[in-house]
Design a protein around this motif. Structure first.
Motif, short mmCIF file in Angstrom:
data_model
loop_
_atom_site.label_atom_id
_atom_site.label_comp_id
_atom_site.label_asym_id
_atom_site.label_seq_id
_atom_site.Cartn_x
_atom_site.Cartn_y
_atom_site.Cartn_z
N ARG A 1 0.83 -1.21 0.00
CA ARG A 1 0.00 0.00 0.00
C ARG A 1 0.87 1.26 0.00
O ARG A 1 0.56 2.23 -0.70
CB ARG A 1 -0.95 -0.01 1.21
CG ARG A 1 -1.91 1.16 1.25
CD ARG A 1 -2.79 1.18 0.01
NE ARG A 1 -3.67 2.34 -0.01
CZ ARG A 1 -3.40 3.49 -0.61
NH1 ARG A 1 -2.25 3.64 -1.25
NH2 ARG A 1 -4.25 4.48 -0.59
N LEU A 2 1.94 1.27 0.75
CA LEU A 2 2.84 2.43 0.76
C LEU A 2 3.49 2.62 -0.61
O LEU A 2 3.75 3.75 -1.02
CB LEU A 2 3.92 2.27 1.84
CG LEU A 2 3.49 2.45 3.28
CD1 LEU A 2 4.64 2.19 4.23
CD2 LEU A 2 2.88 3.83 3.53
N TRP B 1 1.43 4.95 -2.74
CA TRP B 1 1.14 6.31 -2.29
C TRP B 1 1.99 7.27 -3.12
O TRP B 1 3.22 7.26 -3.03
CB TRP B 1 1.45 6.43 -0.81
CG TRP B 1 1.05 7.74 -0.19
CD1 TRP B 1 0.08 8.59 -0.61
CD2 TRP B 1 1.61 8.32 0.99
NE1 TRP B 1 -0.01 9.68 0.22
CE2 TRP B 1 0.93 9.53 1.22
CE3 TRP B 1 2.61 7.94 1.85
CZ2 TRP B 1 1.22 10.36 2.29
CZ3 TRP B 1 2.90 8.76 2.93
CH2 TRP B 1 2.21 9.96 3.14
N ARG C 1 6.09 7.67 -3.18
CA ARG C 1 6.78 7.23 -4.41
C ARG C 1 7.66 8.35 -4.95
O ARG C 1 8.81 8.13 -5.33
CB ARG C 1 5.78 6.80 -5.47
CG ARG C 1 5.18 5.44 -5.25
CD ARG C 1 4.21 5.10 -6.35
NE ARG C 1 4.88 5.00 -7.62
CZ ARG C 1 5.15 3.85 -8.23
NH1 ARG C 1 4.80 2.72 -7.66
NH2 ARG C 1 5.77 3.83 -9.39
N ARG D 1 11.50 4.23 3.44
CA ARG D 1 10.15 3.72 3.14
C ARG D 1 9.94 2.39 3.89
O ARG D 1 8.91 2.17 4.50
CB ARG D 1 9.98 3.52 1.65
CG ARG D 1 8.64 2.90 1.28
CD ARG D 1 8.47 2.71 -0.20
NE ARG D 1 9.61 2.00 -0.76
CZ ARG D 1 9.98 2.09 -2.03
NH1 ARG D 1 9.29 2.84 -2.88
NH2 ARG D 1 11.01 1.43 -2.48
N GLU E 1 -2.53 8.30 10.24
CA GLU E 1 -2.41 9.52 9.44
C GLU E 1 -1.36 10.46 10.02
O GLU E 1 -0.48 10.95 9.30
CB GLU E 1 -3.77 10.21 9.39
CG GLU E 1 -3.85 11.36 8.43
CD GLU E 1 -5.25 11.94 8.34
OE1 GLU E 1 -5.35 13.14 8.07
OE2 GLU E 1 -6.24 11.21 8.54
N LEU F 1 2.15 9.07 9.49
CA LEU F 1 2.59 9.19 8.10
C LEU F 1 3.00 10.62 7.78
O LEU F 1 4.05 10.85 7.16
CB LEU F 1 1.48 8.73 7.16
CG LEU F 1 1.17 7.24 7.15
CD1 LEU F 1 -0.12 6.97 6.41
CD2 LEU F 1 2.32 6.46 6.54
N SER G 1 -4.43 12.69 0.26
CA SER G 1 -4.01 11.33 -0.05
C SER G 1 -3.70 10.49 1.17
O SER G 1 -3.75 9.25 1.11
CB SER G 1 -2.80 11.35 -0.98
OG SER G 1 -1.67 11.87 -0.30
N VAL G 2 -3.39 11.12 2.29
CA VAL G 2 -3.02 10.35 3.48
C VAL G 2 -4.25 9.75 4.16
O VAL G 2 -4.15 8.70 4.82
CB VAL G 2 -2.18 11.22 4.44
CG1 VAL G 2 -3.04 12.22 5.19
CG2 VAL G 2 -1.40 10.36 5.41
N LEU H 1 -5.13 6.38 2.64
CA LEU H 1 -4.01 5.50 2.95
C LEU H 1 -4.14 4.98 4.38
O LEU H 1 -3.99 3.77 4.63
CB LEU H 1 -2.69 6.24 2.76
CG LEU H 1 -1.42 5.51 3.16
CD1 LEU H 1 -1.24 4.23 2.36
CD2 LEU H 1 -0.21 6.42 2.98
N ASP I 1 -6.92 2.47 4.58
CA ASP I 1 -6.54 1.19 3.99
C ASP I 1 -5.61 0.39 4.91
O ASP I 1 -5.71 -0.83 4.99
CB ASP I 1 -5.86 1.41 2.64
CG ASP I 1 -6.81 1.91 1.58
OD1 ASP I 1 -8.04 1.77 1.74
OD2 ASP I 1 -6.32 2.47 0.57
N TRP J 1 -3.68 -5.59 -2.95
CA TRP J 1 -2.74 -4.47 -2.91
C TRP J 1 -1.39 -4.85 -3.51
O TRP J 1 -0.75 -4.04 -4.19
CB TRP J 1 -2.57 -3.94 -1.48
CG TRP J 1 -3.74 -3.12 -1.04
CD1 TRP J 1 -4.61 -3.42 -0.04
CD2 TRP J 1 -4.18 -1.88 -1.59
NE1 TRP J 1 -5.56 -2.44 0.06
CE2 TRP J 1 -5.33 -1.47 -0.88
CE3 TRP J 1 -3.72 -1.06 -2.63
CZ2 TRP J 1 -6.01 -0.30 -1.15
CZ3 TRP J 1 -4.41 0.12 -2.90
CH2 TRP J 1 -5.54 0.48 -2.17
#
Length: 196
Positions: free
Chosen positions: A23-24, A27, A31, A47, A76, A79, A95-96, A99, A102, A121
């Motif tokens: 999943r990361l 993101w 990325r 990462r 959240e 992150l 976007s967080v 994430l 998920d 995923w």
């Protein structure tokens, strides 16, 4: 029967870790940070470290009476903090939130032994491997040089907003100003870094 239960309990962190890593990897902000080495030469390791921190936080909530299970807000905040601390990136999009949602769902799936969500995923992450994602990035340059807030130079532009958003520049190349002697001749300078 207890050995089967122990094996499934031991499999939970591994299954969850696989899901978190996948999943990361999808993101866009992370990325871009890794692809552009915003965290330095160890960006990919950062990462992996971030994934392990999340897995450890959830794993610590397993034994009864231990820490509470992390929720979406916890994920959240962690992150956002990791992106700022490790990659000098401030996330200003939404976007967080999905994430974090998920990741919490992946933990629930791993706890119940449901490998389908993790496999989903992982398949998406595999599909994106080696591809670049378009990310809207704005580089903020500290023009004061001392890291302080920019209240002083806000007054200079009378509050007018710039109509053009600055583009991300990976490396600025500064050419030295020509040196002119007192007779008006421009001195020729060597180009190498190895000048003595």
């Amino acid at each position: 029967m207890s050995s089967g239960l122990t094996a499934s309990v031991e499999a939970v962190p591994l299954l969850f870790a696989r899901g978190v890593i996948a999943r990361l990897a999808l993101w866009p902000a992370l990325r871009a940070a890794v692809d552009n080495s915003w965290g330095g030469s160890a960006s990919a390791q950062k990462r992996t470290w971030l994934a392990s921190e999340l897995v450890d936080a959830f794993e610590a909530s397993v034994p009864p009476g231990n820490a509470e299970q992390p929720d979406e807000e916890y994920v959240e905040l962690n992150l956002l903090q990791a992106m700022e601390d490790e990659f000098d990136v401030v996330i200003e999009d939404d976007s967080v939130e999905p994430l974090a949602r998920d990741i919490v769902a992946l933990w629930a799936a791993a706890r119940s032994g449901n490998e389908a969500l993790v496999l989903e995923w992982e398949a998406k992450a595999e599909k994106m491997r080696g591809k670049r994602m378009d990310v809207n990035v704005q580089e903020v340059v500290d023009e004061t040089g001392d890291g302080e807030d920019s209240e002083d130079w806000e007054d200079e532009d009378d509050g007018e907003a710039d109509s053009e958003v600055p583009q991300l520049v990976e490396r600025a190349i500064h050419k030295p100003e020509p040196i002119v002697d007192e007779d008006g001749f421009t001195l020729v300078q060597g180009k190498g870094k190895g000048r003595r």
